[in-house]
Scaffold this motif. Sequence first.
Motif, PDB file in Angstrom:
ATOM      1  N   GLU A  99       0.836  -1.200   0.000  1.00 52.28           N
ATOM      2  CA  GLU A  99       0.000   0.000   0.000  1.00 52.28           C
ATOM      3  C   GLU A  99       0.876   1.256   0.000  1.00 52.28           C
ATOM      4  N   PRO A 100       0.556   2.246  -0.826  1.00 56.71           N
ATOM      5  CA  PRO A 100       1.378   3.454  -0.864  1.00 56.71           C
ATOM      6  C   PRO A 100       1.238   4.285   0.407  1.00 56.71           C
ATOM      7  N   TRP A 101       2.302   5.005   0.707  1.00 58.98           N
ATOM      8  CA  TRP A 101       2.226   6.047   1.733  1.00 58.98           C
ATOM      9  C   TRP A 101       1.460   7.219   1.134  1.00 58.98           C
ATOM     10  N   VAL A 102       0.396   7.634   1.792  1.00 58.45           N
ATOM     11  CA  VAL A 102      -0.378   8.794   1.351  1.00 58.45           C
ATOM     12  C   VAL A 102      -0.334   9.823   2.478  1.00 58.45           C
ATOM     13  N   GLY A 103       0.377  10.918   2.265  1.00 62.91           N
ATOM     14  CA  GLY A 103       0.499  11.936   3.290  1.00 62.91           C
ATOM     15  C   GLY A 103      -0.858  12.478   3.707  1.00 62.91           C
ATOM     16  N   LYS A 104      -0.964  12.852   4.967  1.00 67.25           N
ATOM     17  CA  LYS A 104      -2.259  13.277   5.509  1.00 67.25           C
ATOM     18  C   LYS A 104      -2.797  14.543   4.844  1.00 67.25           C
ATOM     19  N   ASN A 105      -1.926  15.326   4.197  1.00 70.53           N
ATOM     20  CA  ASN A 105      -2.360  16.557   3.533  1.00 70.53           C
ATOM     21  C   ASN A 105      -2.480  16.406   2.018  1.00 70.53           C
ATOM     22  N   TYR A 106      -2.201  15.205   1.513  1.00 73.69           N
ATOM     23  CA  TYR A 106      -2.189  15.000   0.062  1.00 73.69           C
ATOM     24  C   TYR A 106      -3.537  15.332  -0.573  1.00 73.69           C
ATOM     25  N   SER A 107      -4.608  14.849  -0.001  1.00 68.26           N
ATOM     26  CA  SER A 107      -5.929  15.004  -0.621  1.00 68.26           C
ATOM     27  C   SER A 107      -6.455  16.434  -0.544  1.00 68.26           C
ATOM     28  N   LYS A 108      -5.844  17.268   0.297  1.00 72.45           N
ATOM     29  CA  LYS A 108      -6.282  18.657   0.428  1.00 72.45           C
ATOM     30  C   LYS A 108      -5.683  19.487  -0.709  1.00 72.45           C
ATOM     31  N   ASN A 109      -4.442  19.871  -0.547  1.00 71.16           N
ATOM     32  CA  ASN A 109      -3.785  20.710  -1.551  1.00 71.16           C
ATOM     33  C   ASN A 109      -2.525  20.086  -2.131  1.00 71.16           C
ATOM     34  N   GLY A 110      -2.232  18.834  -1.745  1.00 72.08           N
ATOM     35  CA  GLY A 110      -0.974  18.258  -2.182  1.00 72.08           C
ATOM     36  C   GLY A 110       0.179  19.083  -1.643  1.00 72.08           C
ATOM     37  N   TYR A 111       1.240  19.176  -2.433  1.00 65.90           N
ATOM     38  CA  TYR A 111       2.358  20.030  -2.034  1.00 65.90           C
ATOM     39  C   TYR A 111       2.390  21.253  -2.934  1.00 65.90           C
ATOM     40  N   ASP A 112       2.222  22.420  -2.344  1.00 68.89           N
ATOM     41  CA  ASP A 112       2.260  23.684  -3.087  1.00 68.89           C
ATOM     42  C   ASP A 112       1.265  23.672  -4.248  1.00 68.89           C
ATOM     43  N   GLY A 113       0.101  23.063  -4.001  1.00 64.57           N
ATOM     44  CA  GLY A 113      -0.956  23.054  -4.999  1.00 64.57           C
ATOM     45  C   GLY A 113      -0.868  21.952  -6.027  1.00 64.57           C
ATOM     46  N   LYS A 114       0.151  21.094  -5.948  1.00 63.99           N
ATOM     47  CA  LYS A 114       0.308  19.981  -6.883  1.00 63.99           C
ATOM     48  C   LYS A 114       0.238  18.655  -6.126  1.00 63.99           C
ATOM     49  N   LYS A 115      -0.469  17.690  -6.708  1.00 61.69           N
ATOM     50  CA  LYS A 115      -0.508  16.350  -6.132  1.00 61.69           C
ATOM     51  C   LYS A 115       0.618  15.537  -6.769  1.00 61.69           C
ATOM     52  N   ILE A 116       1.569  15.152  -5.925  1.00 59.64           N
ATOM     53  CA  ILE A 116       2.817  14.554  -6.405  1.00 59.64           C
ATOM     54  C   ILE A 116       2.966  13.137  -5.871  1.00 59.64           C
TER      55      ILE A 116
END
Length: 207
Positions: free
Chosen positions: A7-24
């Motif tokens: 299972e991938p690591w999915v950061g807790k903030n990924y689904s919100k704004n990703g990093y700096d507005g990009k989902k990486i």
Amino acid sequence: MEHVAFEPWVGKNYSKNGYDGKKILILGESHYCDSCSAADNEKCCSDMTNKVINDYLNYKNGRGDFVPWMNTFTRFTNVFLDKTCDTEEINNFWNSVIFYNYVQRELEGPRKSPTKEMFKMSEKAFFEVLDEHAPDIIIAWGERLNGNMPDCGYPGKKSIFGDELKGKIYYYKTKTKDILIYYIAHPSSTYFSREEYAKYLREVRKL
């Protein structure tokens, strides 16, 4: 996800704004596990990817021991952000992205290479992850991974960074979008440096 073993690591903030507005999505190659064997069930150690990132962040936050492989994650973060990152910046970055290893069978040791068959049988899982999490950008680690990815996508404009492009840009079609994938040297290699890659990674984030 039917075909995903790790299972991938999915950061807790990924689904919100990703990093700096990009989902990486940060794409590594493979795991090894000295407690598993090729005969084990494909779901063996399904939490391994999450354990890797948790162990790394625990160490950076003073709650765990250092292991040499952790340098790879620190080096990548420093190059990606083009700075020497402090603990807060490292926490923020890894809690805003996905990390996933492409090969969905464990290797028997750290110096073993995945077989062609292992890469091939991991394609369905890869596209399941893309459909499930819909990243905007994939950053793929290493030449061997580059040479064994699915060939069902299409190339980007070769001139997008001029003649000095380090790596190549490719796109994969999913159910909802076309996803850019950018290949870099593996962060543990001597070819991966802030001087060489920071400016290209910065430009990729603008696409």
